[in-house]
Write a protein that holds these residues in place. Structure first.
Motif, PDB file in Angstrom:
ATOM      1  N   TYR A 110       0.783  -1.247   0.171  1.00  0.00           N
ATOM      2  CA  TYR A 110      -0.025   0.082   0.295  1.00  0.00           C
ATOM      3  C   TYR A 110       0.513   1.372  -0.078  1.00  0.00           C
ATOM      4  O   TYR A 110       1.550   1.664   0.603  1.00  0.00           O
TER       5      TYR A 110
ATOM      6  N   SER B 217      -1.934   7.378  -2.802  1.00  0.00           N
ATOM      7  CA  SER B 217      -2.844   7.517  -3.520  1.00  0.00           C
ATOM      8  C   SER B 217      -2.391   8.869  -3.771  1.00  0.00           C
ATOM      9  O   SER B 217      -1.911   9.559  -3.608  1.00  0.00           O
TER      10      SER B 217
ATOM     11  N   ASP C 223      -4.063   9.768  -6.950  1.00  0.00           N
ATOM     12  CA  ASP C 223      -4.970  10.580  -7.098  1.00  0.00           C
ATOM     13  C   ASP C 223      -5.650  11.099  -6.480  1.00  0.00           C
ATOM     14  O   ASP C 223      -6.228  10.485  -5.039  1.00  0.00           O
TER      15      ASP C 223
ATOM     16  N   TYR D 204      -8.509   8.863  -3.439  1.00  0.00           N
ATOM     17  CA  TYR D 204      -8.192   8.410  -2.249  1.00  0.00           C
ATOM     18  C   TYR D 204      -6.853   8.432  -1.336  1.00  0.00           C
ATOM     19  O   TYR D 204      -6.601   9.744  -2.021  1.00  0.00           O
TER      20      TYR D 204
ATOM     21  N   ASP E  63      -4.000   4.341  -2.527  1.00  0.00           N
ATOM     22  CA  ASP E  63      -3.419   2.859  -3.251  1.00  0.00           C
ATOM     23  C   ASP E  63      -3.075   1.565  -2.822  1.00  0.00           C
ATOM     24  O   ASP E  63      -2.324   1.427  -1.490  1.00  0.00           O
TER      25      ASP E  63
ATOM     26  N   ARG F 274     -10.505   6.399   2.164  1.00  0.00           N
ATOM     27  CA  ARG F 274     -10.986   5.278   0.938  1.00  0.00           C
ATOM     28  C   ARG F 274      -9.758   4.561   0.054  1.00  0.00           C
ATOM     29  O   ARG F 274      -8.688   5.310   0.531  1.00  0.00           O
TER      30      ARG F 274
ATOM     31  N   ARG G 108      -8.346   2.620  -3.187  1.00  0.00           N
ATOM     32  CA  ARG G 108      -8.170   2.309  -4.481  1.00  0.00           C
ATOM     33  C   ARG G 108      -7.849   0.881  -4.933  1.00  0.00           C
ATOM     34  O   ARG G 108      -6.211   1.071  -4.431  1.00  0.00           O
TER      35      ARG G 108
ATOM     36  N   VAL H 123      -5.722  -1.191  -6.612  1.00  0.00           N
ATOM     37  CA  VAL H 123      -5.001  -1.274  -7.997  1.00  0.00           C
ATOM     38  C   VAL H 123      -5.601  -2.882  -9.036  1.00  0.00           C
ATOM     39  O   VAL H 123      -5.670  -2.866  -9.811  1.00  0.00           O
TER      40      VAL H 123
ATOM     41  N   GLY I 161      -9.771  -2.324  -9.185  1.00  0.00           N
ATOM     42  CA  GLY I 161      -9.904  -1.810  -9.872  1.00  0.00           C
ATOM     43  C   GLY I 161     -11.683  -1.785  -9.090  1.00  0.00           C
ATOM     44  O   GLY I 161     -11.814  -0.583  -9.387  1.00  0.00           O
ATOM     45  N   ASP I 162     -10.983  -1.836  -7.522  1.00  0.00           N
ATOM     46  CA  ASP I 162     -12.698  -1.736  -7.087  1.00  0.00           C
ATOM     47  C   ASP I 162     -12.339  -0.257  -5.989  1.00  0.00           C
ATOM     48  O   ASP I 162     -10.869  -0.061  -6.156  1.00  0.00           O
ATOM     49  N   THR I 163     -13.560   0.610  -5.965  1.00  0.00           N
ATOM     50  CA  THR I 163     -13.362   1.347  -4.782  1.00  0.00           C
ATOM     51  C   THR I 163     -13.886   0.599  -3.399  1.00  0.00           C
ATOM     52  O   THR I 163     -14.855   0.684  -3.540  1.00  0.00           O
TER      53      THR I 163
ATOM     54  N   ARG J  23     -19.719  -0.121  -5.712  1.00  0.00           N
ATOM     55  CA  ARG J  23     -19.010  -0.509  -7.156  1.00  0.00           C
ATOM     56  C   ARG J  23     -20.918  -0.420  -7.294  1.00  0.00           C
ATOM     57  O   ARG J  23     -21.287  -1.071  -7.768  1.00  0.00           O
TER      58      ARG J  23
END
Length: 320
Positions: free
Chosen positions: A58, A61, A63, A66, A69, A104, A106, A108, A111-113, A130
């Protein structure tokens, strides 16, 4: 020079702990190759930690939507599987990082949140977000399929699962399911291999997962799953998510069995479920609106750090 360190974290209900590594403390690209992972696997065996079969990586992220990751690697007898997910290992990473408030993530790999939200008493609600039509959960487009002469439900939510009616295996209750012998285990492995072929997965890979379901007490389903390479002691977090999501789809085995047990599947809003496993009860819920699924949650999950700051067999250069 600085030691590469990791944490060993166990999420309650998992078959074993996860070796958790903070990517922010590693050189770019480290542990991205099979040779690096094989070295970690060999070190686990040498250091008396050969029972650790899950690796979680981990980091912060890139992004801004999030907090973290997360990547997951499942150790298999003949190598590694990079395509599966593990909710317990994701929670282990969150526990190792020690962030407060909702986290939160991601995922990887899949591909889920996923949102890990702290609850009173030190537990978490783990929510897989999702949004989409309920029909999209069924990879074949059908609520029931026939594999190895058995009616099954194939569902994909997080990980793909093949769900089997325990009654079709001659098991009439949760008690019979939880005490089933190796012949039933072998039968489920056969079904899992057939599902892998149907879904285009490697027959020796970690997915799809397989679980058998039985009607138990009113409003509850008894669930027993298979992990690598035996019965799961409880139920994978992704398994709880899949069963709960599938129960919201009319005509699937979880929906039919829940209805037979006196539950109320298919209602819009936040619908709670109680799953009985060999390791205890699991509380879940699904948020639906008509034929639309918003998210699925597993409640009351715990994770604890078993070993903190374990040195791995590498040193890295540190520059000022």
């Amino acid at each position: 020079m600085r030691r590469v360190i990791a944490d060993v974290v166990r999420a309650e209900g998992a078959p074993g702990p996860t070796l958790v590594l903070d990517r922010d403390r590693l050189p770019p690209g480290m542990l991205a190759s099979r040779s690096d992972l094989a070295a970690v696997r060999a070190w686990l065996e040498r250091s008396g930690r050969g029972h650790i079969r899950k690796l979680g990586l981990y980091g912060t992220s890139a992004d801004p939507a999030y907090d973290l990751d997360y990547r997951f690697v499942q150790c298999l007898p003949g190598g590694f599987d990079f395509r599966t997910g593990c909710g317990h290992s994701l929670l282990a990473c969150v526990a190792a990082r020690g962030l407060t408030g909702p986290v939160r993530v991601r995922a990887v790999t899949t591909g889920d949140t996923v949102v890990c939200e702290p609850e009173p008493g030190g537990t978490y609600t783990v929510r897989l977000e999702r949004p989409g039509p309920l029909a999209a959960l069924l990879p074949t487009g059908r609520p029931l399929d026939l594999l190895c002469g058995l009616r099954v439900t194939l569902v994909r939510f997080g990980n793909p699962y093949v769900l089997v009616n325990a009654a079709d295996l001659g098991l009439r209750s949760g008690r019979e399911l939880f005490t089933a012998d190796d012949a039933v285990l072998a039968r489920l492995r056969e079904v899992r291999a057939a599902a892998a072929a149907a879904l285009g997965h490697r027959p020796d890979g970690a997915v799809p997962k397989v679980a058998a379901l039985a009607v138990d007490r009113a409003g509850a389903l008894a669930v027993r799953a298979v992990t690598v390479p035996a019965w799961h002691p409880s139920l994978a977090l992704t398994g709880a998510l899949c069963v709960t999501a599938a129960a919201a789809v009319p005509g699937t085995l979880p929906e039919l069995l829940t209805r037979a047990g006196g539950g109320a599947p298919g209602a819009s809003g936040r619908r709670p479920m109680r799953l009985l496993t060999p390791g205890g009860a699991v509380a879940t819920s699904a948020a639906t609106a008509g034929s639309w699924l918003r998210d699925v949650s597993v409640h009351g999950k715990r994770a604890r750090v078993v070993e903190r700051g374990v040195p791995l067999p590498w040193r890295i250069h540190v520059t000022a």
